[in-house]
Each structure stands twice: as structure tokens, then as C-alpha cells.
Design an enzyme around this catalytic site. Structure first.
Site, PDB file in Angstrom:
ATOM      1  N   HIS A  72     -17.405  -4.426   9.165  1.00  0.00           N
ATOM      2  CA  HIS A  72     -16.267  -3.826   8.473  1.00  0.00           C
ATOM      3  C   HIS A  72     -15.697  -4.871   7.499  1.00  0.00           C
ATOM      4  O   HIS A  72     -14.567  -5.355   7.671  1.00  0.00           O
ATOM      5  CB  HIS A  72     -15.207  -3.391   9.484  1.00  0.00           C
ATOM      6  CG  HIS A  72     -14.217  -2.396   8.959  1.00  0.00           C
ATOM      7  ND1 HIS A  72     -14.173  -1.999   7.627  1.00  0.00           N
ATOM      8  CD2 HIS A  72     -13.202  -1.716   9.579  1.00  0.00           C
ATOM      9  CE1 HIS A  72     -13.201  -1.127   7.462  1.00  0.00           C
ATOM     10  NE2 HIS A  72     -12.593  -0.937   8.621  1.00  0.00           N
ATOM     11  N   ARG A 114     -18.832   5.100   4.286  1.00  0.00           N
ATOM     12  CA  ARG A 114     -18.289   4.834   5.627  1.00  0.00           C
ATOM     13  C   ARG A 114     -19.127   5.662   6.585  1.00  0.00           C
ATOM     14  O   ARG A 114     -19.049   6.897   6.597  1.00  0.00           O
ATOM     15  CB  ARG A 114     -16.816   5.237   5.677  1.00  0.00           C
ATOM     16  CG  ARG A 114     -16.099   4.978   6.996  1.00  0.00           C
ATOM     17  CD  ARG A 114     -14.639   5.375   6.845  1.00  0.00           C
ATOM     18  NE  ARG A 114     -13.893   5.306   8.088  1.00  0.00           N
ATOM     19  CZ  ARG A 114     -13.202   4.253   8.497  1.00  0.00           C
ATOM     20  NH1 ARG A 114     -13.193   3.157   7.745  1.00  0.00           N
ATOM     21  NH2 ARG A 114     -12.522   4.276   9.636  1.00  0.00           N
ATOM     22  N   ASP A 121      -8.329  -4.788  18.635  1.00  0.00           N
ATOM     23  CA  ASP A 121      -8.769  -3.503  18.084  1.00  0.00           C
ATOM     24  C   ASP A 121      -8.863  -2.528  19.246  1.00  0.00           C
ATOM     25  O   ASP A 121      -8.769  -2.909  20.424  1.00  0.00           O
ATOM     26  CB  ASP A 121     -10.127  -3.683  17.381  1.00  0.00           C
ATOM     27  CG  ASP A 121     -10.554  -2.463  16.569  1.00  0.00           C
ATOM     28  OD1 ASP A 121      -9.732  -1.541  16.402  1.00  0.00           O
ATOM     29  OD2 ASP A 121     -11.710  -2.423  16.115  1.00  0.00           O
ATOM     30  N   ARG A 164      -4.962  -3.796   2.619  1.00  0.00           N
ATOM     31  CA  ARG A 164      -6.228  -3.093   2.375  1.00  0.00           C
ATOM     32  C   ARG A 164      -6.268  -2.624   0.916  1.00  0.00           C
ATOM     33  O   ARG A 164      -7.310  -2.694   0.254  1.00  0.00           O
ATOM     34  CB  ARG A 164      -6.371  -1.887   3.314  1.00  0.00           C
ATOM     35  CG  ARG A 164      -6.597  -2.196   4.786  1.00  0.00           C
ATOM     36  CD  ARG A 164      -7.976  -2.799   5.044  1.00  0.00           C
ATOM     37  NE  ARG A 164      -9.063  -1.949   4.605  1.00  0.00           N
ATOM     38  CZ  ARG A 164      -9.601  -0.955   5.313  1.00  0.00           C
ATOM     39  NH1 ARG A 164      -9.133  -0.667   6.513  1.00  0.00           N
ATOM     40  NH2 ARG A 164     -10.615  -0.257   4.833  1.00  0.00           N
ATOM     41  N   CYS A 168      -6.261  -3.830  13.214  1.00  0.00           N
ATOM     42  CA  CYS A 168      -6.806  -3.106  12.067  1.00  0.00           C
ATOM     43  C   CYS A 168      -6.370  -1.644  12.021  1.00  0.00           C
ATOM     44  O   CYS A 168      -6.551  -0.987  10.987  1.00  0.00           O
ATOM     45  CB  CYS A 168      -8.329  -3.212  12.042  1.00  0.00           C
ATOM     46  SG  CYS A 168      -9.115  -2.653  13.562  1.00  0.00           S
ATOM     47  N   GLN A 199     -12.072  -4.471   5.720  1.00  0.00           N
ATOM     48  CA  GLN A 199     -10.944  -4.733   6.609  1.00  0.00           C
ATOM     49  C   GLN A 199     -10.653  -6.228   6.678  1.00  0.00           C
ATOM     50  O   GLN A 199      -9.501  -6.668   6.600  1.00  0.00           O
ATOM     51  CB  GLN A 199     -11.233  -4.191   8.009  1.00  0.00           C
ATOM     52  CG  GLN A 199     -10.172  -4.532   9.043  1.00  0.00           C
ATOM     53  CD  GLN A 199      -8.834  -3.907   8.736  1.00  0.00           C
ATOM     54  OE1 GLN A 199      -8.756  -2.695   8.550  1.00  0.00           O
ATOM     55  NE2 GLN A 199      -7.776  -4.702   8.690  1.00  0.00           N
TER      56      GLN A 199
END
Length: 319
Positions: A143, A116, A238, A306, A278, A146
Site C-alpha cells: 500500500h 486498487r 491497522d 493522503r 491508516c 498510504q
């Protein structure tokens, strides 16, 4: 590995990297979702299932994390494996060792690497030199993990993905990029509403449109949130200022002021539309509290997924 849980066609996925959903065929994404659903059902029944016993995942974090870290660490433990959580300062990366050398060394110790970080090219270089699967846990460009959870959630709530419409309202960021790829691959029409200068990268939009030629998904980029949300089955937003953009927070609040998802905007979507985010979310900024905490919100199911989507990904790549 149970043949009933993971079909024979899953074998070609073993050893693959997951850097961007643009690298995956629709049937491969469908397989991940199918396995994720089965793993979720096993967990709900309380069945112990440990096909990754003896496997180790190295997790490199250059950015803070809640859902990515906890879901991967918990997920591999539930599958019988073990996770090493690392940050750059704990590795020789912090003293100048190259990504390539780090990849070569870690490959001799572990069975998979999650990273990450900021620049997407870091993930690409890590995957180039690693001899084990590399999973992109987030970069400034994509991402994918996600969005696998997002697609799983949308399929759970709506029964099927093909022909649905998802509206993304806000910053055309890494999540928007992966949504474009994922929706295009699964036949989901996607409309992204973002201000000029903050829309998804043109090359990512073009990639999505090329993918959509085979699935029939419609790709729309607009500056008008009302247009994007019209008759949508799902509305997604987001944060307006992602990690690394904190200094722009007040400026972005002014620019994105007209892109808040509130009850009025949600009313333009279908009556049974779901709201996605998210997380983390900032009530009163990109979304109002009555939407985030309201009856149309499925963000907590989305967050849980997730875990299940990433368990499926690890199982298919590392199993």
C-alpha cells in the site's frame, strides 16, 4: 509546471510507475514529500494550481475505498485534471478481457491508471503493458500511497525522519510491508510486533534490510508489542482483519487480543509519541477509543495527507 514547485531533478520521474516503495530511491521519496508539502501550502493559501489541466486518470476499483478514491479524485480535480472511477464489472475485465488488453486500450485514452485490487501480480501485469504511469492504490501485498502520506505526516510532526523510531503493532499486512520499505528508505527505525504466522513476509523484510544498509535504519520483527513500542516516536496499527478476511474476524480477534494499542501500551513509547492509523479503525479492537481520539492521535492529519501526497505523486508521474 512551476519550476519553483517542482525542481529539475523531478523530470526523470515522469512516466514512472508506483507499484512498491522498494522501487524508489530515498531521494525520490524525499522529492515526493517535498512537493506534497508545497502543494499542501498552496492549497492552504487558496492558490489555484492546475498543471494537470487536460489530463485524465482512470481509477479501477476491485475493492471498496474511501480515502484512496476521494483523495485521488479530488486531487486530480484540484490539479486541473479529471478522474474516471471504474470497477471491474463496468469494464470488459468483468467479461474476461485480459489485463494486458485493458492496459493497452486505456493507455490510448488516459494519462495515468490507478488500480486498487487484490493480487499484486495484477498490478504488475497492468504496468507491464500500459504505456502510461500505473499507481498501486492498494493490493494484498503493498500500500505505497498510504505510506507516502504516513511519512509526510511523521515529517510534519517531528521535523525530520532520519533516526526516528516507528512501531507497528498488529497484522504484518500490506501496510506493514510498505512501512518497512518506506521507513528503511528514509532512515526511520521500524519495529513490527505481530503474532507468529501473521508477521510480515520474510522476503519483504529482507528487501527492507537491504535498503536499510544504505540509510542506517534498524529493522526489528518481534512478537512482543511492549518491546516494539519501547521509546518509539510513533505507534501505528491497522485493522486485524483486512478486506477479504471478514470470515476470519472472530478468530483474528482472539489471536490479536494482546496486540491492542491502548493507553498502557502507548505509555511505553516516548511521551511525545504520535499515534497513527491508516483507517478505517475499529474502536475497542485494534485500538481503544481514548487513544484513537486522544491528544497523541494524528490520524485525521494523516488521512488528509493522503490528498497532498497523492497530488504530488500524480504531478510528478503525469505532469
Amino acid at each position: 509546471m512551476s519550476v519553483a514547485l517542482v525542481p529539475v531533478q523531478a523530470e526523470p520521474l515522469k512516466g514512472r510507475d508506483c507499484l512498491s516503495l522498494a522501487d524508489w530511491k530515498p531521494e525520490e521519496i524525499e522529492l515526493i514529500l517535498d512537493v506534497a508539502q508545497k502543494l499542501k501550502e498552496k492549497q492552504r493559501r487558496g492558490e489555484r494550481y492546475t498543471p494537470l489541466a487536460g489530463k485524465t486518470l482512470a481509477m479501477i476499483f476491485d475493492k471498496p475505498s474511501t480515502r484512496t478514491r476521494v483523495s485521488f479524485e479530488t486531487g486530480i480535480a484540484q490539479l486541473g485534471g479529471y478522474a474516471l472511477s471504474l470497477n471491474r464489472n463496468e469494464l470488459q475485465l468483468g467479461r474476461g478481457e485480459t489485463i494486458a488488453d485493458t492496459a493497452r486500450v486505456l493507455s490510448r485514452y488516459v494519462d495515468g491508471i490507478l488500480i486498487r485490487t487484490f493480487e499484486h501480480r495484477t498490478v504488475i501485469e497492468l504496468a507491464r503493458y500500459a504505456e502510461v504511469p500505473v499507481i498501486n492504490g492498494l493490493t494484498d501485498l503493498h500500500h505505497p500511497c498510504q505510506v507516502l502520506a504516513d511519512l509526510l505526516t511523521l515529517r510534519e510532526k517531528k521535523g525530520s525522519l532520519v533516526g526516528l523510531k516507528l512501531a507497528f503493532v498488529g497484522d504484518g499486512n500490506n501496510v506493514a510491508h510498505s512501512l518497512l520499505h518506506g521507513c528503511a528508505a528514509m532512515g526511520v527505525h521500524i519495529s513490527v510486533a505481530a503474532p507468529e504466522g501473521y508477521q510480515p513476509l520474510s522476503e519483504v523484510v529482507e528487501e527492507a534490510r537491504q535498503i536499510a544498509k544504505d540509510t542506517g535504519a534498524e529493522i526489528t520483527i518481534t512478537t512482543d508489542p511492549a518491546e516494539a513500542v519501547q521509546q518509539a516516536d510513533a505507534v501505528y496499527t491497522d485493522v486485524w482483519a483486512s478486506m477479504g478476511q471478514e470470515e476470519e474476524k472472530e478468530l483474528r480477534k482472539q489471536i490479536f487480543g494482546g496486540y491492542q494499542v491502548d493507553a498502557e501500551l502507548m505509555s511505553k513509547a516516548k511521551p511525545d509519541a504520535v499515534f497513527l492509523h491508516c483507517l478505517p479503525a475499529y474502536r475497542g479492537w485494534e485500538v481503544t477509543a481514548d487513544v484513537l481520539d486522544g491528544p497523541q492521535s494524528v490520524v485525521w492529519d494523516q488521512a488528509e495527507n493522503r490528498l497532498h501526497a497523492q497530488k504530488a505523486l500524480m504531478l510528478l508521474l503525469m505532469g
